[in-house]
Design a protein around this motif. Structure first.
Motif, PDB file in Angstrom:
ATOM      1  N   PRO A  87       0.833  -1.206   0.000  1.00 55.11           N
ATOM      2  CA  PRO A  87       0.000   0.000   0.000  1.00 55.11           C
ATOM      3  C   PRO A  87       0.869   1.257   0.000  1.00 55.11           C
ATOM      4  O   PRO A  87       1.880   1.322   0.709  1.00 55.11           O
ATOM      5  N   GLY A  88       0.492   2.195  -0.835  1.00 54.82           N
ATOM      6  CA  GLY A  88       1.240   3.439  -0.942  1.00 54.82           C
ATOM      7  C   GLY A  88       2.266   3.456  -2.050  1.00 54.82           C
ATOM      8  O   GLY A  88       2.786   4.518  -2.409  1.00 54.82           O
ATOM      9  N   ASP A  89       2.579   2.291  -2.634  1.00 51.37           N
ATOM     10  CA  ASP A  89       3.560   2.241  -3.722  1.00 51.37           C
ATOM     11  C   ASP A  89       3.024   2.940  -4.964  1.00 51.37           C
ATOM     12  O   ASP A  89       1.838   2.800  -5.319  1.00 51.37           O
ATOM     13  N   ALA A  90       3.885   3.695  -5.629  1.00 48.37           N
ATOM     14  CA  ALA A  90       3.561   4.265  -6.937  1.00 48.37           C
ATOM     15  C   ALA A  90       4.097   3.315  -7.997  1.00 48.37           C
ATOM     16  O   ALA A  90       5.286   2.976  -7.994  1.00 48.37           O
ATOM     17  N   VAL A  91       3.235   2.850  -8.879  1.00 46.77           N
ATOM     18  CA  VAL A  91       3.637   1.841  -9.860  1.00 46.77           C
ATOM     19  C   VAL A  91       3.329   2.314 -11.274  1.00 46.77           C
ATOM     20  O   VAL A  91       2.481   3.199 -11.480  1.00 46.77           O
ATOM     21  N   GLU A  92       4.021   1.714 -12.219  1.00 47.96           N
ATOM     22  CA  GLU A  92       3.810   2.013 -13.628  1.00 47.96           C
ATOM     23  C   GLU A  92       2.913   0.959 -14.269  1.00 47.96           C
ATOM     24  O   GLU A  92       2.816  -0.166 -13.764  1.00 47.96           O
ATOM     25  N   GLN A  93       2.248   1.314 -15.358  1.00 54.19           N
ATOM     26  CA  GLN A  93       1.432   0.337 -16.074  1.00 54.19           C
ATOM     27  C   GLN A  93       2.307  -0.821 -16.529  1.00 54.19           C
ATOM     28  O   GLN A  93       3.409  -0.635 -17.059  1.00 54.19           O
TER      29      GLN A  93
ATOM     30  N   THR B 194      -1.263   4.733  -7.769  1.00 55.26           N
ATOM     31  CA  THR B 194      -0.826   4.447  -6.405  1.00 55.26           C
ATOM     32  C   THR B 194      -1.637   3.294  -5.833  1.00 55.26           C
ATOM     33  O   THR B 194      -2.863   3.256  -5.979  1.00 55.26           O
ATOM     34  N   ILE B 195      -0.959   2.352  -5.184  1.00 57.24           N
ATOM     35  CA  ILE B 195      -1.627   1.202  -4.588  1.00 57.24           C
ATOM     36  C   ILE B 195      -2.359   1.635  -3.320  1.00 57.24           C
ATOM     37  O   ILE B 195      -1.764   2.227  -2.421  1.00 57.24           O
ATOM     38  N   GLU B 196      -3.650   1.336  -3.281  1.00 56.30           N
ATOM     39  CA  GLU B 196      -4.434   1.657  -2.086  1.00 56.30           C
ATOM     40  C   GLU B 196      -4.394   0.513  -1.079  1.00 56.30           C
ATOM     41  O   GLU B 196      -4.216   0.729   0.125  1.00 56.30           O
ATOM     42  N   SER B 197      -4.536  -0.727  -1.558  1.00 60.29           N
ATOM     43  CA  SER B 197      -4.527  -1.871  -0.648  1.00 60.29           C
ATOM     44  C   SER B 197      -4.073  -3.120  -1.379  1.00 60.29           C
ATOM     45  O   SER B 197      -4.254  -3.248  -2.599  1.00 60.29           O
ATOM     46  N   VAL B 198      -3.461  -4.038  -0.627  1.00 62.91           N
ATOM     47  CA  VAL B 198      -3.057  -5.348  -1.131  1.00 62.91           C
ATOM     48  C   VAL B 198      -3.751  -6.387  -0.269  1.00 62.91           C
ATOM     49  O   VAL B 198      -3.555  -6.437   0.944  1.00 62.91           O
ATOM     50  N   ASN B 199      -4.586  -7.215  -0.914  1.00 58.65           N
ATOM     51  CA  ASN B 199      -5.437  -8.148  -0.177  1.00 58.65           C
ATOM     52  C   ASN B 199      -5.009  -9.594  -0.375  1.00 58.65           C
ATOM     53  O   ASN B 199      -5.825 -10.487  -0.537  1.00 58.65           O
ATOM     54  N   ALA B 200      -3.705  -9.813  -0.391  1.00 61.27           N
ATOM     55  CA  ALA B 200      -3.192 -11.165  -0.564  1.00 61.27           C
ATOM     56  C   ALA B 200      -1.865 -11.288   0.157  1.00 61.27           C
ATOM     57  O   ALA B 200      -1.102 -10.316   0.241  1.00 61.27           O
ATOM     58  N   THR B 201      -1.580 -12.469   0.661  1.00 61.34           N
ATOM     59  CA  THR B 201      -0.315 -12.732   1.328  1.00 61.34           C
ATOM     60  C   THR B 201       0.353 -13.941   0.693  1.00 61.34           C
ATOM     61  O   THR B 201      -0.314 -14.799   0.110  1.00 61.34           O
TER      62      THR B 201
ATOM     63  N   VAL C 187      -5.434  -6.559  -5.516  1.00 57.87           N
ATOM     64  CA  VAL C 187      -4.841  -5.227  -5.356  1.00 57.87           C
ATOM     65  C   VAL C 187      -5.855  -4.182  -5.790  1.00 57.87           C
ATOM     66  O   VAL C 187      -6.521  -4.349  -6.827  1.00 57.87           O
ATOM     67  N   ARG C 188      -5.984  -3.111  -4.986  1.00 59.59           N
ATOM     68  CA  ARG C 188      -6.833  -1.980  -5.359  1.00 59.59           C
ATOM     69  C   ARG C 188      -5.965  -0.742  -5.553  1.00 59.59           C
ATOM     70  O   ARG C 188      -5.002  -0.518  -4.814  1.00 59.59           O
ATOM     71  N   PHE C 189      -6.360   0.080  -6.536  1.00 58.89           N
ATOM     72  CA  PHE C 189      -5.667   1.331  -6.800  1.00 58.89           C
ATOM     73  C   PHE C 189      -6.451   2.491  -6.196  1.00 58.89           C
ATOM     74  O   PHE C 189      -7.693   2.457  -6.141  1.00 58.89           O
ATOM     75  N   ALA C 190      -5.725   3.499  -5.783  1.00 56.45           N
ATOM     76  CA  ALA C 190      -6.386   4.720  -5.319  1.00 56.45           C
ATOM     77  C   ALA C 190      -7.059   5.395  -6.500  1.00 56.45           C
ATOM     78  O   ALA C 190      -6.519   5.412  -7.614  1.00 56.45           O
ATOM     79  N   SER C 191      -8.235   5.940  -6.267  1.00 56.86           N
ATOM     80  CA  SER C 191      -8.991   6.575  -7.366  1.00 56.86           C
ATOM     81  C   SER C 191      -8.293   7.849  -7.843  1.00 56.86           C
ATOM     82  O   SER C 191      -7.657   8.546  -7.076  1.00 56.86           O
TER      83      SER C 191
END
Length: 662
Positions: free
Chosen positions: A610-616, A639-646, A658-662
């Motif tokens: 969460p919080g990572d800035a990622v590229e397409q 920007t990654i809002e949440s990661v729902n996997a371990t 994974v969810r992205f911030a709007s």
């Protein structure tokens, strides 16, 4: 001969062994997981026993459960097929200790060839040619990096305990080595429980040629010729054939002798395969030995007129080989391809689901089908998604390729997506037709074999629309009491209107609307600004005959209210879904705000936080499903809002990972 044989496998190979056993009068015993209770191998066997849960580790890899089923059923011997426990030393030894014949080599032979490093040491002692490399016990990462530098680049990293190309990495510089080594170790540990690696000099543009060997308990070892397996994608074989179009009689003789020497080195009994890397100049090097029957064994059977499973059974029962080397003879040319539930347009993503329809060519002396499913069966997520093997034979290679193309054109799979169109392109590609393909060709030129999002030309659209119109009209049946009723017509006629129909065809995210006037095989068609006059159109079985602006064409086609499957004038396969003739909105192709699991599987690596800035296109997670690793990538920059996997978690299909911030 044995009276009762248990088959410790599933699917196509289990059905294949059952056929031979039935011909020989041997009673067959199947084993099955919870996912396979209604599978074809269960239905075809004389009896079947449950052995556990759907995952291979809970069923087909359980030595205790399989031996328990063998004892309870009174099996005298066990045929392991290929995969699963077929090359497992502990299983072979456990069968021996239980007084049950293992239809395969002795445990000592399997053990000798089970480690690539140990096998190379053994081959060196018997003058079998080897590729330069390192295969020692020191597995320290820094030491391996030093060895790689000494061997020189390019080189290949291989799991010592592996097979089937799993975990192999090609490295071209010192800088690439650490990450490639880590990837290979991770995959090897997960797949084989052993992260040991060996290093080999990578031969550029090599061929993969294997020799079928067979030994008995009377000291006889022979080979049954070669199989060319150079058409590969990511080290997985795609097309196999015999004889190889590359080998000269002199090369074939030398390689055959080396293969027999390799088998003799381990006192080999039963069916096995010695695999060689062959350089462009014809130099060959031992790669590995598979101590089992191979998936592609039918091409050897068709060219030699033998049944290798029958040979396995007879040799396991103590009989000598039926032929000596000088009496081995082959005739004609055979080619095998594998029909898979996978989507070549989505990086060959494996598929699963119910086979709504499965249409395959009729078996004949030229066409053989080895399958483990029929229409109505389900391709599950737990095992390899192969639907069937298609094998063709003819007097020479050009005729065999023509047989293959015709047979593929007759195949249709509804339900999961399939690789049929990919195989058709493969069978027509100049590199394959001319016999000049190497093991890396497909990966280097994959765009030549995958259509991508190519749009159909106007003539293809008009042919598809014509087939759809004829199918619609054939589906309307007139009332015998009033055969001229206008209500029995499908020509869109109405009072005061010339009658226009819209044929809407969908392909991927594209929609194509064709305006049609006319009926009964005479139509005026228009797509956009382009028109076409169609005359004399009729469906004759699975063939469309029609004149398009005066040009007469004969095109293979299948059409109904749901889809149109068409081979155009260049023999390219096109599949269109029938769409409703009303407003339609295309899917948003700009990406999305989430990453979902494309199928059920296990998360093996999480790279996003969460919080990572990622590229397409950036890799966010790696999951394992259907015996392969899938890289899940960012659909857009953000920007990654949440990661729902371990890591290690098992997730269901369509789970939001994974969810992205709007």
């Amino acid at each position: 001969m044995f009276e009762r044989v248990l088959i410790a496998n599933r699917g196509e190979i289990a059905c294949r062994v059952i056929r031979t056993c039935r011909r020989l009068g041997i009673r067959t015993i199947a084993v099955y997981s919870e996912a396979d209770r209604d599978a074809q191998h269960v239905r075809q066997a004389d009896e079947a026993w449950p052995i556990g849960g759907p995952r291979p580790a809970d069923s087909y890899l359980r030595i205790d459960a399989i031996l328990d089923a063998a004892r309870k059923s009174g099996a005298q011997a066990i045929h392991p097929g290929y995969g699963f426990l077929s090359e497992n030393t502990a299983f072979s030894r456990a069968c021996k200790e239980a007084g049950i014949v293992f239809i395969g080599p002795d445990p000592e032979s399997i053990e000798a060839m089970g480690s690539k490093a140990a096998a190379k040491h053994l081959m060196a002692k018997h003058a079998v040619p080897l590729v330069p490399g390192y295969d020692g016990d020191n597995q320290d990462n820094a030491f391996l990096a030093g060895q790689a530098h000494t061997i020189g680049y390019p080189l290949i990293i291989k799991p010592s305990a592996g097979g089937g190309g799993k975990g192999m990495q090609v490295v071209r510089s010192d800088a690439e080595f650490p990450e490639a080594l880590a990837t290979a170790q991770r995959v090897a540990q997960a797949a084989f429980g052993d992260a040991s690696m060996l290093l080999e000099r990578y031969i550029e543009q090599p061929r993969h040629i294997e020799f079928q060997v067979f030994g008995d308990r009377h000291g006889h070892v022979i080979h049954l010729g070669e199989r060319e397996c150079s058409a590969q994608r990511r080290y997985q074989k795609v097309l196999e054939e015999t004889p190889s179009p590359f080998l000269t009689p002199e090369r074939r003789k030398a390689m055959g002798e080396a293969a027999v020497a390799a088998a003799r080195a381990v006192n080999y009994v039963g069916a096995g395969t010695v695999e060689f890397i062959v350089g462009p100049a014809g130099d060959f090097h031992f790669m590995e030995m598979n101590t089992r029957l191979q998936v592609e064994h039918p091409v050897t059977e068709l060219t030699h007129g033998i049944d290798l499973v029958e040979w396995q059974l007879r040799v396991a029962d103590g009989e000598p080989l039926p032929l000596t080397q000088e009496h081995v003879a082959s005739a004609g040319h055979a080619i095998e391809v594998r029909l898979y539930a996978e989507d070549p347009e989505q990086n060959f993503l494996p598929g699963s689901g119910k086979l709504q329809a499965l249409r395959l060519p009729a078996p004949s002396r030229h066409v053989r089908l080895d399958g483990g499913v029929v229409a109505g069966d389900t391709v599950t997520i737990f095992y390899d998604p192969m639907i069937a093997k298609l094998i063709v034979w003819d007097e020479d290679r050009p005729r065999a390729l023509a047989r293959l193309r015709q047979a593929l054109a007759e195949c249709e799979i509804e339900g999961p997506k399939s690789n049929i169109a990919f195989l058709e392109r493969l069978a027509r590609h100049p590199a394959v037709v001319e016999g000049r393909i190497d093991t890396g060709y497909l990966d280097r030129h994959l765009d030549e074999f995958v259509s991508g999002h190519a749009a159909p030309d106007e003539r293809t659209l008009f042919a598809a629309a014509t087939a759809a119109l004829l199918a619609d009209e054939a589906g309307v049946r007139a009332d015998p009491a009033d055969p001229h009723s206008p209500w029995a017509s499908a020509d869109a006629w109405r009072i005061g209107h010339p009658g226009k129909r819209i044929v809407a065809l969908a392909r991927g995210d594209g929609r194509f609307e064709v305006e049609a006037h006319g009926h009964a095989g005479r139509y005026r068609l228009r797509h956009g600004e382009t028109g076409c006059e169609v005359d004399g159109a009729r469906l004759d079985g699975d063939v469309l005959h029609a004149r398009f602006d005066g040009e007469a064409l004969r095109l293979p086609v299948r059409a109904d209210a749901r889809r149109v499957l068409l081979h155009d004038a260049d023999d390219h396969r096109w599949r269109f879904e029938r769409a409703a003739a009303y407003a339609w909105e295309a899917k948003d192709a700009a990406g999305g705000n989430q990453v979902v699991a494309p199928m059920p599987g296990r998360i093996v690596l999480v790279k996003a936080r969460p919080g990572d800035a990622v590229e397409q296109g950036q890799e966010l997670l790696v999951m394992e499903a259907m015996k392969m690793e899938l890289a899940l990538k960012a659909p857009r920059a953000g920007t990654i809002e949440s990661v729902n996997a371990t890591q290690g978690e098992f997730v269901e299909a369509d789970t939001v990972l994974v969810r992205f911030a709007s």
